[in-house]
Design a protein around this motif. Structure first.
Motif, PDB file in Angstrom:
ATOM      1  N   UNK A 105      16.443 -18.369  12.072  1.00 56.21           N
ATOM      2  CA  UNK A 105      15.205 -17.402  11.937  1.00 56.21           C
ATOM      3  C   UNK A 105      14.183 -18.153  10.975  1.00 56.21           C
ATOM      4  N   UNK A 106      13.014 -18.431  11.491  1.00 55.16           N
ATOM      5  CA  UNK A 106      12.195 -19.486  10.938  1.00 55.16           C
ATOM      6  C   UNK A 106      10.617 -19.189  11.308  1.00 55.16           C
ATOM      7  N   UNK A 107       9.817 -19.381  10.332  1.00 53.92           N
ATOM      8  CA  UNK A 107       8.248 -19.529  10.597  1.00 53.92           C
ATOM      9  C   UNK A 107       7.926 -20.887  11.311  1.00 53.92           C
ATOM     10  N   UNK A 108       8.713 -22.022  11.112  1.00 52.77           N
ATOM     11  CA  UNK A 108       8.813 -23.327  11.591  1.00 52.77           C
ATOM     12  C   UNK A 108       7.432 -24.022  11.016  1.00 52.77           C
ATOM     13  N   UNK A 109       6.656 -23.327  10.063  1.00 52.43           N
ATOM     14  CA  UNK A 109       5.638 -24.041   9.468  1.00 52.43           C
ATOM     15  C   UNK A 109       5.937 -25.174   8.610  1.00 52.43           C
ATOM     16  N   UNK A 110       6.954 -25.493   8.176  1.00 50.12           N
ATOM     17  CA  UNK A 110       7.512 -26.459   7.425  1.00 50.12           C
ATOM     18  C   UNK A 110       8.209 -27.639   8.515  1.00 50.12           C
ATOM     19  N   UNK A 111       8.069 -27.372   9.629  1.00 47.93           N
ATOM     20  CA  UNK A 111       9.025 -28.265  10.476  1.00 47.93           C
ATOM     21  C   UNK A 111       8.387 -29.712  10.495  1.00 47.93           C
ATOM     22  N   UNK A 112       8.922 -30.566  10.445  1.00 43.94           N
ATOM     23  CA  UNK A 112       8.556 -32.039  10.653  1.00 43.94           C
ATOM     24  C   UNK A 112       9.729 -32.570  11.509  1.00 43.94           C
ATOM     25  N   UNK A 113       9.383 -33.995  11.906  1.00 41.93           N
ATOM     26  CA  UNK A 113      10.206 -34.759  12.947  1.00 41.93           C
ATOM     27  C   UNK A 113      11.831 -34.956  12.193  1.00 41.93           C
ATOM     28  N   UNK A 114      11.567 -35.067  10.999  1.00 44.14           N
ATOM     29  CA  UNK A 114      13.019 -35.279  10.037  1.00 44.14           C
ATOM     30  C   UNK A 114      13.955 -34.082  10.144  1.00 44.14           C
ATOM     31  N   UNK A 115      13.040 -32.954   9.705  1.00 42.87           N
ATOM     32  CA  UNK A 115      13.699 -31.634   9.711  1.00 42.87           C
ATOM     33  C   UNK A 115      14.386 -31.367  10.877  1.00 42.87           C
ATOM     34  N   UNK A 116      13.546 -31.517  11.902  1.00 37.28           N
ATOM     35  CA  UNK A 116      13.870 -31.127  13.505  1.00 37.28           C
ATOM     36  C   UNK A 116      14.985 -31.873  13.773  1.00 37.28           C
ATOM     37  N   UNK A 117      15.146 -33.100  13.405  1.00 35.28           N
ATOM     38  CA  UNK A 117      16.268 -33.792  13.955  1.00 35.28           C
ATOM     39  C   UNK A 117      17.734 -33.361  13.215  1.00 35.28           C
ATOM     40  N   UNK A 120       4.749 -26.484  14.567  1.00 42.80           N
ATOM     41  CA  UNK A 120       6.230 -26.344  14.514  1.00 42.80           C
ATOM     42  C   UNK A 120       6.916 -25.941  15.796  1.00 42.80           C
ATOM     43  N   UNK A 121       6.145 -24.982  16.462  1.00 43.84           N
ATOM     44  CA  UNK A 121       6.592 -24.539  17.958  1.00 43.84           C
ATOM     45  C   UNK A 121       6.499 -25.833  18.944  1.00 43.84           C
TER      46      UNK A 121
END
Length: 426
Positions: free
Chosen positions: A93-105, A143-144
């Protein structure tokens, strides 16, 4: 009322109590005070013990939540991966606002299969008002898009109050424009942290208006709709909602483990039954008997045919509104006759031989076992089917099912239909 399972089927694990947003409706009971640190002292030992308990007691599915888990994803990633490496089904569960390519991987590498994304509103100004952070919607949308492009399965949820009720359609349209097909609108509850949110809650009339709008936009936009709270059956006015009823699983099949190991029936309550680090998982799990015994069914629900499954709605909402878990959910409407539950009978399979799902997991229970493929397609079975499907069996036949259960071939075919519906058989 409900059988006491040897352990929860699914667990929500709050990786941190910190969050990059400060939503006015936040249910986290500790949010009355700002957390001083993202992780508890000695978090490595805490996380390792929690993972050990989850694996020891064969919990099938874990949702990584918070707070905002992306704030600490690098630190907790090794522990989450241990779960994935042992075939635990993982979501976040997340708001994905902090997501970047590194975190996504990293999220993909550690085995998280899907994300439930919080989208407070499709309107930027309203979103900022709710989250307390400027530009929050733009960052969540970014992020989405990143997660979708990376192939992550995404579900979205809008927590609805009087602040954003008029924007259900606008938010659904945003979700559809992003190429997503799952959209939930969930009535905001009064947080147990007592943050003065009650005046913004939807009343019964407004709740039904929200549900009507949700169903309408879902049909018009081709979205698969949902609502994530266990609202009382009668709150829908005698008509089963398009998404189906939700019934509370807290203390029955699920529980929450907090950032410090505290074990609670659900993530919205501050009722702690023990600590997974100090007591293990099972001692507090067994202490939750009141959540499954039916002792909290309200007197007002005594004549309702669905009182066993409904239980009078949400116990946390009853406590917050009336001070007692035996009180009725604020959305209860005893004047509304409950619609009978729909039972979608599975089609009778025509073939006589079936492949056992290679992803099937099982866990022994006093009554037989639990057969698990996904959080939505698990099923309890008796000792006969437990014996039939054990030892890595790859194929079963109608004759074998009938012989194991001591039933006719027609009844065996009906059982096979259920097992196909639950993805146990293919």
């Amino acid at each position: 009322m409900y059988k006491t399972l040897s352990a929860p089927v699914m667990v929500q694990w709050e990786a941190t109590r910190s969050c990059n947003h400060n939503c006015i409706h936040c249910y986290n009971y500790w949010r009355k005070e700002a957390p001083s640190q993202r992780l508890v002292d000695g978090y490595e030992a805490v996380c390792q013990t929690i993972v050990d308990e989850l694996l020891k007691h064969r919990v099938f599915s874990v949702t990584i939540t918070g707070g905002e888990p992306l704030l600490v994803i690098e630190q907790v990633a090794p522990f989450i991966k241990m779960l994935a490496d042992n075939n635990v089904h993982l979501t976040m569960n997340s708001n994905l606002a902090l997501l970047d390519q590194t975190k996504m991987e990293l999220v993909r590498t550690i085995g998280i299969r899907s994300v439930l994304v919080s989208v407070p509103s499709g309107n930027s100004e309203t979103c900022d008002r709710i989250t307390g952070v400027k530009g929050s919607l733009d960052r969540t949308v970014r992020g989405i898009r990143l997660a979708k492009d990376s192939g992550m399965r995404l579900f979205t949820n809008m927590v609805v109050s009087r602040i954003n009720q008029h924007q259900v359609r606008e938010t659904a349209e945003l979700i559809a424009s992003l190429g997503l097909d799952h959209f939930a609108a969930t009535r905001a509850a009064d947080p147990s942290s007592n943050r003065g949110f009650a005046p913004w809650q939807l009343d019964l009339v407004e709740f039904r208006q929200m549900q009507t709008e949700l169903e309408k936009v879902g049909e018009e936009l081709g979205l698969r709709i949902n609502s994530l709270e266990a609202n009382p059956v009668c709150s829908y006015g005698g008509v089963e909602p398009a998404q189906g009823y939700k019934f509370c699983s807290a203390g029955k099949t699920t529980c929450t483990i907090g950032f410090d190991g505290a074990v609670r029936p659900c993530n919205r309550t501050d009722m702690v039954y023990g600590n997974a680090v100090e007591d293990g998982l099972i001692k507090p799990w067994l202490e939750m008997e009141d959540w499954r015994s039916g002792v909290w069914i309200p007197e007002e629900c005594s004549d309702c045919k669905l009182k066993i499954v409904c239980g009078g709605g949400c116990k946390v909402d009853a406590i917050t509104a009336h001070g007692s878990p035996k009180a009725v959910d604020p959305l209860c409407d005893p004047s509304a006759k409950s619609a009978p539950l729909k039972h979608d009978r599975p089609e009778l399979p025509q073939k006589d031989e079936f492949e056992v799902n290679p992803r099937l997991q099982s866990r022994p229970e006093a009554f037989g076992s639990i057969l698990f493929t996904t959080p939505k397609t698990w099923v309890p079975v008796g000792p006969e089917l437990t014996d039939l499907l054990k030892n890595g069996k790859e194929v079963v036949t109608i004759e074998q099912i009938g012989h194991a259960l001591g039933v006719s071939l027609i009844e065996a075919r009906q059982t096979a239909g259920v097992l196909i519906q639950k993805q146990v058989l293919l």
